[in-house]
Design a protein around this motif. Sequence first.
Motif, short mmCIF file in Angstrom:
data_model
loop_
_atom_site.label_atom_id
_atom_site.label_comp_id
_atom_site.label_asym_id
_atom_site.label_seq_id
_atom_site.Cartn_x
_atom_site.Cartn_y
_atom_site.Cartn_z
N ASP A 177 0.70 -1.59 0.09
CA ASP A 177 0.18 0.21 -0.13
C ASP A 177 1.06 1.14 0.17
OD1 ASP A 177 -2.03 1.89 0.68
OD2 ASP A 177 -2.15 1.42 2.22
N ILE A 233 -5.05 4.05 -8.36
CA ILE A 233 -4.22 4.81 -7.20
C ILE A 233 -3.76 5.87 -7.42
CG2 ILE A 233 -1.87 4.16 -6.02
CD1 ILE A 233 -2.36 1.07 -6.96
N ASP A 235 -6.35 8.34 -7.02
CA ASP A 235 -6.64 8.06 -5.12
C ASP A 235 -6.79 9.67 -4.28
OD1 ASP A 235 -6.69 6.99 -2.18
OD2 ASP A 235 -5.50 6.12 -2.20
#
Length: 183
Positions: free
Chosen positions: A85, A123, A126
Motif C-alpha cells: 500500500d 491508485i 486516489d
Amino acid sequence: MGKQKKTRKYAAMKRMLSLRDERLKEKDRLKPKKKEKKDPTALKEREVPQHPSCLFFQYNTQLGPPYHILVDTNFINFSIKAKLDLVQSMMDCLYAKCIPCITDCVMAEIEKLGQKYRVALRIAKDPRFERLPCTHKGTYADDCLVQRVTQHKCYIVATVDRDLKRRIRKIPGVPIMYISNHR
C-alpha cells in the motif's frame, strides 16, 4: 590439428604519417601550436557551484514532516507487484505523515500505458494523492520530475528507474525513495 597460437607483438606502435607525406594537405602539415604555460605567480580562480540557501552543509532544511513525495510511474507499478500500500508503506519508511504528489506528466504516462495498467491508474487517482499541474510542453515524466525538484527542493522523489535516480543524485539535497526486496 590444433589451433595456431598468435603471439602478441610487444611495444608495437601505430604507424603514423610523416609530415612530409604527399597525402597530407598543406593546412594539415603545420605543426600543432604548443599550449601556453600558466604563470605560477598568478592568482588561481576556481568555480565553486552555488548551492541554494535552503541547503546548509548539504542538508536540506526545507524537508520536514509532512513529507511531499513525488511519485514516478514505475514506482506505482512496482508497488503493485510487491503488494505494497503506497501511502502506508511511505509512512512506515519515514515514520511521519506523507503526502504523495503526482504530476500531470506522470498521470499522462500511466494513461498512455493502457488497459494493462488500469490498477496503477486507479491508485494514482486516489484522493490521498495530491495533483501537481504542469505548465511545460510535452509529457516526458522524468524531465518533469527533475525540473520540479531542481526548482523546489521540498520533495522526496519516489522512483525505481535507474536513469532517473542517477539524474537526481546529481542534484544536491534531494532524497530518493525506491522499492527493493518488496519493501
